[in-house]
Design a protein around this motif. Structure first.
Motif, short mmCIF file in Angstrom:
data_model
loop_
_atom_site.label_atom_id
_atom_site.label_comp_id
_atom_site.label_asym_id
_atom_site.label_seq_id
_atom_site.Cartn_x
_atom_site.Cartn_y
_atom_site.Cartn_z
N ASP A 1 26.11 -6.45 -17.09
CA ASP A 1 25.24 -5.99 -18.17
C ASP A 1 23.78 -5.90 -17.75
OD1 ASP A 1 27.10 -5.50 -20.12
OD2 ASP A 1 27.14 -7.58 -20.81
N ASP A 2 23.37 -6.78 -16.82
CA ASP A 2 21.95 -6.78 -16.46
C ASP A 2 21.56 -5.57 -15.61
OD1 ASP A 2 23.03 -7.44 -14.04
OD2 ASP A 2 21.84 -9.26 -13.74
N VAL A 3 22.50 -4.68 -15.30
CA VAL A 3 22.15 -3.47 -14.56
C VAL A 3 21.17 -2.62 -15.38
CG1 VAL A 3 23.99 -1.85 -15.34
CG2 VAL A 3 23.08 -1.70 -13.01
N LYS A 4 21.22 -2.81 -16.71
CA LYS A 4 20.31 -2.04 -17.58
C LYS A 4 18.84 -2.43 -17.40
CE LYS A 4 24.00 -1.91 -20.93
NZ LYS A 4 24.46 -2.52 -22.18
N GLN A 5 18.63 -3.60 -16.76
CA GLN A 5 17.25 -4.01 -16.47
C GLN A 5 16.70 -3.22 -15.28
OE1 GLN A 5 16.00 -6.66 -18.42
NE2 GLN A 5 17.98 -6.70 -19.47
N LYS A 6 17.59 -2.64 -14.46
CA LYS A 6 17.13 -1.97 -13.25
C LYS A 6 17.36 -0.45 -13.28
CE LYS A 6 15.90 -3.63 -9.66
NZ LYS A 6 16.53 -4.46 -8.68
N ALA A 7 18.45 -0.02 -13.88
CA ALA A 7 18.81 1.40 -13.85
C ALA A 7 18.07 2.18 -14.93
CB ALA A 7 20.31 1.55 -14.06
N SER A 8 17.78 3.46 -14.65
CA SER A 8 17.17 4.29 -15.69
C SER A 8 18.26 4.89 -16.58
CB SER A 8 16.30 5.39 -15.10
OG SER A 8 17.05 6.23 -14.24
N LEU A 9 19.38 5.32 -15.99
CA LEU A 9 20.48 5.88 -16.75
C LEU A 9 21.78 5.23 -16.29
CD1 LEU A 9 19.41 9.66 -16.54
CD2 LEU A 9 19.23 8.19 -18.56
N TYR A 10 22.61 4.78 -17.22
CA TYR A 10 23.84 4.06 -16.90
C TYR A 10 25.00 4.71 -17.65
CZ TYR A 10 27.27 0.20 -17.36
OH TYR A 10 28.41 -0.55 -17.36
N VAL A 11 25.98 5.18 -16.88
CA VAL A 11 27.18 5.78 -17.47
C VAL A 11 28.33 4.80 -17.22
CG1 VAL A 11 28.73 7.77 -17.49
CG2 VAL A 11 26.30 8.09 -17.00
N PRO A 12 28.77 4.07 -18.26
CA PRO A 12 29.76 3.01 -18.04
C PRO A 12 31.18 3.48 -17.76
CG PRO A 12 29.01 3.04 -20.34
CD PRO A 12 28.23 4.08 -19.63
N SER A 13 31.54 4.71 -18.17
CA SER A 13 32.88 5.21 -17.88
C SER A 13 32.86 6.73 -17.92
CB SER A 13 33.89 4.68 -18.89
OG SER A 13 33.69 5.33 -20.14
N THR A 14 33.89 7.36 -17.35
CA THR A 14 33.81 8.81 -17.14
C THR A 14 35.06 9.57 -17.58
OG1 THR A 14 34.68 8.56 -14.90
CG2 THR A 14 32.29 8.49 -15.13
#
Lengths: 320, 320
Positions: free
Chosen positions: A280-293
């Motif tokens: 979950d803490d990837v949102k502190q670093k990433a600008s855009l996060y796509v969790p599934s495709t």
């Protein structure tokens, strides 16, 4: 700062859902099927008795029906699968088929996949399509009228990266990832390796990582190579990731998490695994996060079906 | 491979001219002036007797007239400049003014610039505007009706980077450079330093280089800082440049060339100096190359004039 306090800070990063990205394509597909004299027919062939595969097959069916397709799921014994594929190949009322793998879980699955005729291979896994993709050949004919089919999961990832603004439309078609660096954690034959090739063919510098090593896919300075080359890479995953504008993961493990500290500030991160590869803490670093495709993949599969129908119409014209 | 042969290889990089980028803005400006009851009046004040400044003033005049403005160039003695500025401030028929610097070439020029009233400062060099920019304050009023004026050359560079696809519209307004790394070679008070602040306020990681040192402008992971902070940086120019998506140069020297080998493959490079800061071979490495920016700057200057007129109209309403 405590963990709780730091989680309370609002960051600039955004989560982008696959459904949002798929919308443009599902709208286009629905419009296209509404103009056809009858719903195109897609057959799903399920021969593995796996409840997870069954529920995926049902989901494909639900989506395709909602977008104007006729979907038929055929459950057959493993031993009868090859014959069923040939039956579909010869049946003019069938426009496309999906085989739900794994069936045998070994090389026989690859053999079975090749049984699907070029004209009905909505997943784009026929050797001809895969080879065209690796060699950056984008058409089936010399007149450039019939577009080659691209394997649907890698294609979905390309469309996702386009949506996220990673492709630069000021550059020529085919060069629009020039200047972007991408790390892909997965080198499967179905997704990771073709994706690395596709992105490198479009101009990106791609680090392809699996458990054994890291490879570099690239077209060189100025993109003077027409198709990508692959070279061994001595960098660590950390080094690759920290220089990457985009990180794509596809690790089929519930316990695996890509280390957030390897993500460059403001990078774009996309997970195509059914498991959650980012913490979950990837949102502190990433600008855009796509969790599934997955929803974009299904849209691509149906888009491929429509393209196959167009290609075969053009083929008929040529013969007339 | 010989140099000649290597130059013959077609690369994927493109040169983008300032006139192409300016077009959208000049079209908008022309449309806006065509709707006004009379042409807005811009006064140019030339007090330095420099033929280069005269020819730049004439060029500004030609462009502004072609876009529907009334332009008047006033040539005055240095000693009479301050009085002439105040005359323009008080003259209701004058909507904006430009003072062509350098006049004295020292701190007196900064004093003279501050004499231009807030309402007529098309270049956006008044302390109030510059301070708003550094503090990421985008409006003049609490109701957020009057936008602050941004210094025209840095603003032109922002618009150029938007055109080149460096801003990502999926992110929130104000965060759209999140994930981008920029090196700026120039830290003048007029362009380099404000530009570093603007881009960092928009979310970029910015290395600002001058002859003395390199500074880092940034808003931190997740852009949790509301405005940028500046920290000393121990990296070399080569290290900064090689990690940069964008390199912007503004070195006022005919002999200076930014080393092409420092440019990351596929980076975007922009030169705002009147001199040519990149060698021709930069096209072998860069994806997009903007060799000069003056035409966009003039467009921004005229756009600022229209904005000042809107702000003063809103001001009148508030008082009514």
């Amino acid at each position: 700062m405590s963990t709780l306090a730091s989680q309370a800070v609002k960051t600039a990063g955004k989560t982008i859902l696959a459904s949002t990205i798929a919308k443009r394509f599902t709208d286009e597909i629905q419009l296209a099927t509404s103009k056809l004299p009858k719903p195109p027919k897609l057959v799903g062939l399920l021969a593995n008795g796996d409840p997870a595969a069954k529920s995926y097959a049902d989901y494909t069916g639900k989506t395709s029906k909602s977008l104007g397709f006729d979907y038929e799921l055929r459950q057959v014994d493993k031993e009868a699968l090859e014959e069923e594929i040939y039956k579909c190949n010869e049946d003019d009322s069938v426009n496309g088929m999906i085989v739900y793998f794994p069936v045998y879980g070994d090389h026989q699955d690859q053999y079975l996949q090749q049984c699907v005729s070029l004209d009905k291979d909505v997943e784009g896994l026929n050797f001809k399509y895969v080879s065209n993709m690796y060699h950056n050949i984008r058409y089936m004919d010399e007149k450039h009228e019939k577009k080659s089919i691209v394997p649907c999961t890698p294609l979905a990832l390309v469309k996702i990266l386009e949506y996220l603004g990673i492709y630069n439309p000021l550059l020529n078609y085919g060069d629009r990832l020039y200047g972007k660096t991408v790390t892909i954690v997965n080198r499967s034959e179905i997704v990771g390796r073709p994706l690395a090739a596709l992105l490198a063919n479009d101009g990106a510098t791609v680090y392809s990582a699996d458990v054994n090593n890291i490879q570099l896919y690239e077209r060189g300075d100025g993109l003077t190579l027409k198709k990508h080359r692959v070279v061994e890479c001595s960098k660590t995953l950390e080094e690759c990731a920290k220089s990457s504008d985009v990180i794509v993961t596809g690790v089929p493990s519930a316990s695996y998490k890509f280390p957030t500290e390897y993500v460059k500030r403001g990078a774009v991160v996309v997970n195509f695994s059914f498991e959650k590869n980012f913490a979950d803490d990837v949102k502190q670093k990433a600008s855009l996060y796509v969790p599934s495709t997955g929803k974009v993949t299904i849209a691509m599969l149906l888009r491929n079906l429509l393209r196959l129908m167009e290609n075969s119409k053009k083929g008929e014209k040529d013969q007339a």
